[in-house]
Design a protein around this motif. Structure first.
Motif, PDB file in Angstrom:
ATOM      1  N   VAL A 153     -39.758  11.450  14.451  1.00  0.00           N
ATOM      2  CA  VAL A 153     -40.643  11.090  13.342  1.00  0.00           C
ATOM      3  C   VAL A 153     -40.145   9.767  12.777  1.00  0.00           C
ATOM      4  O   VAL A 153     -39.011   9.677  12.298  1.00  0.00           O
ATOM      5  CB  VAL A 153     -40.672  12.170  12.249  1.00  0.00           C
ATOM      6  N   CYS A 154     -40.973   8.743  12.860  1.00  0.00           N
ATOM      7  CA  CYS A 154     -40.617   7.413  12.358  1.00  0.00           C
ATOM      8  C   CYS A 154     -41.503   7.075  11.168  1.00  0.00           C
ATOM      9  O   CYS A 154     -42.690   7.413  11.154  1.00  0.00           O
ATOM     10  CB  CYS A 154     -40.804   6.361  13.446  1.00  0.00           C
ATOM     11  N   ALA A 155     -40.914   6.398  10.190  1.00  0.00           N
ATOM     12  CA  ALA A 155     -41.667   6.065   8.990  1.00  0.00           C
ATOM     13  C   ALA A 155     -41.136   4.783   8.376  1.00  0.00           C
ATOM     14  O   ALA A 155     -40.000   4.366   8.641  1.00  0.00           O
ATOM     15  CB  ALA A 155     -41.583   7.201   7.966  1.00  0.00           C
ATOM     16  N   VAL A 156     -41.956   4.170   7.555  1.00  0.00           N
ATOM     17  CA  VAL A 156     -41.515   3.058   6.708  1.00  0.00           C
ATOM     18  C   VAL A 156     -41.856   3.413   5.264  1.00  0.00           C
ATOM     19  O   VAL A 156     -42.844   4.093   4.981  1.00  0.00           O
ATOM     20  CB  VAL A 156     -42.165   1.707   7.092  1.00  0.00           C
ATOM     21  N   ALA A 166     -41.449  -0.148  19.147  1.00  0.00           N
ATOM     22  CA  ALA A 166     -42.775  -0.751  18.955  1.00  0.00           C
ATOM     23  C   ALA A 166     -43.319  -0.442  17.562  1.00  0.00           C
ATOM     24  O   ALA A 166     -43.945  -1.311  16.925  1.00  0.00           O
ATOM     25  CB  ALA A 166     -43.737  -0.237  20.023  1.00  0.00           C
ATOM     26  N   PHE A 167     -43.067   0.763  17.061  1.00  0.00           N
ATOM     27  CA  PHE A 167     -43.537   1.112  15.716  1.00  0.00           C
ATOM     28  C   PHE A 167     -42.903   0.200  14.671  1.00  0.00           C
ATOM     29  O   PHE A 167     -43.595  -0.365  13.814  1.00  0.00           O
ATOM     30  CB  PHE A 167     -43.208   2.577  15.406  1.00  0.00           C
ATOM     31  N   PHE A 168     -41.589   0.025  14.742  1.00  0.00           N
ATOM     32  CA  PHE A 168     -40.913  -0.796  13.731  1.00  0.00           C
ATOM     33  C   PHE A 168     -41.160  -2.286  13.925  1.00  0.00           C
ATOM     34  O   PHE A 168     -41.073  -3.051  12.962  1.00  0.00           O
ATOM     35  CB  PHE A 168     -39.415  -0.483  13.708  1.00  0.00           C
ATOM     36  N   ASN A 169     -41.483  -2.698  15.131  1.00  0.00           N
ATOM     37  CA  ASN A 169     -41.789  -4.114  15.366  1.00  0.00           C
ATOM     38  C   ASN A 169     -42.981  -4.581  14.541  1.00  0.00           C
ATOM     39  O   ASN A 169     -43.081  -5.759  14.194  1.00  0.00           O
ATOM     40  CB  ASN A 169     -42.057  -4.366  16.853  1.00  0.00           C
ATOM     41  N   GLN A 170     -43.881  -3.666  14.215  1.00  0.00           N
ATOM     42  CA  GLN A 170     -45.036  -4.022  13.375  1.00  0.00           C
ATOM     43  C   GLN A 170     -44.595  -4.512  11.994  1.00  0.00           C
ATOM     44  O   GLN A 170     -45.328  -5.245  11.326  1.00  0.00           O
ATOM     45  CB  GLN A 170     -45.944  -2.810  13.178  1.00  0.00           C
ATOM     46  N   TYR A 171     -43.408  -4.070  11.570  1.00  0.00           N
ATOM     47  CA  TYR A 171     -42.936  -4.367  10.212  1.00  0.00           C
ATOM     48  C   TYR A 171     -41.683  -5.244  10.222  1.00  0.00           C
ATOM     49  O   TYR A 171     -40.998  -5.348   9.213  1.00  0.00           O
ATOM     50  CB  TYR A 171     -42.631  -3.044   9.485  1.00  0.00           C
TER      51      TYR A 171
END
Length: 290
Positions: free
Chosen positions: A14-17, A44-49
């Motif tokens: 589970v990944c979140a910002v 890839a999820f964290f690369n968005q941010y």
């Protein structure tokens, strides 16, 4: 300014910002398969941010190496998940994001979430257990995790079999340890069905409560914490906490005067958000300490 959270669980990541108030802005999940499949999705999820991300908190399934002086600090070590054995988790994240990171167990992260914003808030000593697919625990004293050469494995404390329970235990290492007698797989193996399918008035729940109460008894005598928090799927059975209170009172026999039982043995205020919020809070702490 954004903080990142990774709850690396045995079945899913589970990944979140979250923002500066540690409010969850976006959360996604991926199956835990292999590092080659799962980690690119995480990155890839964290690369968005990436432009706004200032720190990441990671709570991982284990065992993991938490000793900062160790050559394998940041590794998942002797896990039964073969693809993840001796995997340099933190190294992979650091290669993608050169920012401060916190590294701990998944249950420690949940414990920290409850300590910072849940039923441990304002308390100096907190112990948190998750009773689900396995049993894990984290203990905090004055905001610091209690640990030594490694993280505690309190979920494998031995328990005394209930007089009406002839189950030998589901743990391949210890048999009648807490995990072997009370975790979800033990419930299902003993009863032939999952916990959510067992009626509240089934006598089995008194047996289950006895084991969790033994855990609370042992924890009380070892740590004298201000609160013991029981989370995980098994404790979503809302009738369980009262049964645990009754069994704990019977087992303790008045030997130790604890805080009021309704405030001493509780379930998580943050419910399923405890791990994510804990990782965000640990990310914030890592940034401050960097």
């Amino acid at each position: 300014m954004l903080y990142g959270s990774i709850e690396a669980g045995g079945t899913k990541f589970v990944c979140a910002v979250g923002n500066e108030k540690l409010e969850i802005l976006e959360r996604v999940s991926f199956p835990t398969t292999t590092p080659e499949e799962t980690m690119p999705q995480v990155i890839a999820f964290f690369n968005q941010y990436k432009d706004d991300l200032v720190a990441i908190g990671v709570g991982s399934f284990g065992p993991i190496d938490i000793r900062k002086t160790s050559d394998t600090y940041g590794y998942i070590t002797s896990t039964p998940k073969l693809a993840w054995q001796n995997y340099n988790f933190l190294g992979a994240m650091k290669a993608a994001f050169d920012i401060p990171m916190a590294w701990t167990t998944d249950v420690n992260a949940a414990a920290y979430g409850e300590y910072a914003f849940g039923n441990g808030q304002g308390k100096s000593s907190v112990v948190y257990y998750t009773i689900g697919t396995g049993v894990g625990a984290g203990a905090l004293q004055d905001g610091k995790f209690i640990e030594g050469f490694s993280h505690p494995e309190m979920g494998h404390m031995l328990v005394v079999p209930h007089k009406d329970d002839h189950f030998e235990g589901a743990c391949p290492f210890h048999g009648n340890c807490l995990e072997g007698m009370a975790a979800g797989p033990a419930v299902e193996k003993r009863n032939g069905r999952k916990g959510q399918d067992i009626p509240q008035d089934d006598p089995f729940w008194e047996i289950e409560a006895e084991y969790i109460a033994q855990c609370a008894y042992n924890t009380t005598l070892m740590f004298s914490p201000e609160v013991i928090i029981f989370g995980g799927g098994v404790m979503k059975q809302r009738h369980m906490v009262e049964k645990v209170h009754a069994a704990f009172t019977r087992i303790m026999q008045g030997y130790v005067a604890t805080p009021a039982i309704e405030e001493y043995i509780v379930t998580p205020a943050l419910e399923d958000n405890a791990g994510t919020i804990g990782c965000l809070a640990l990310a914030e702490k890592a940034l401050k300490e960097a």
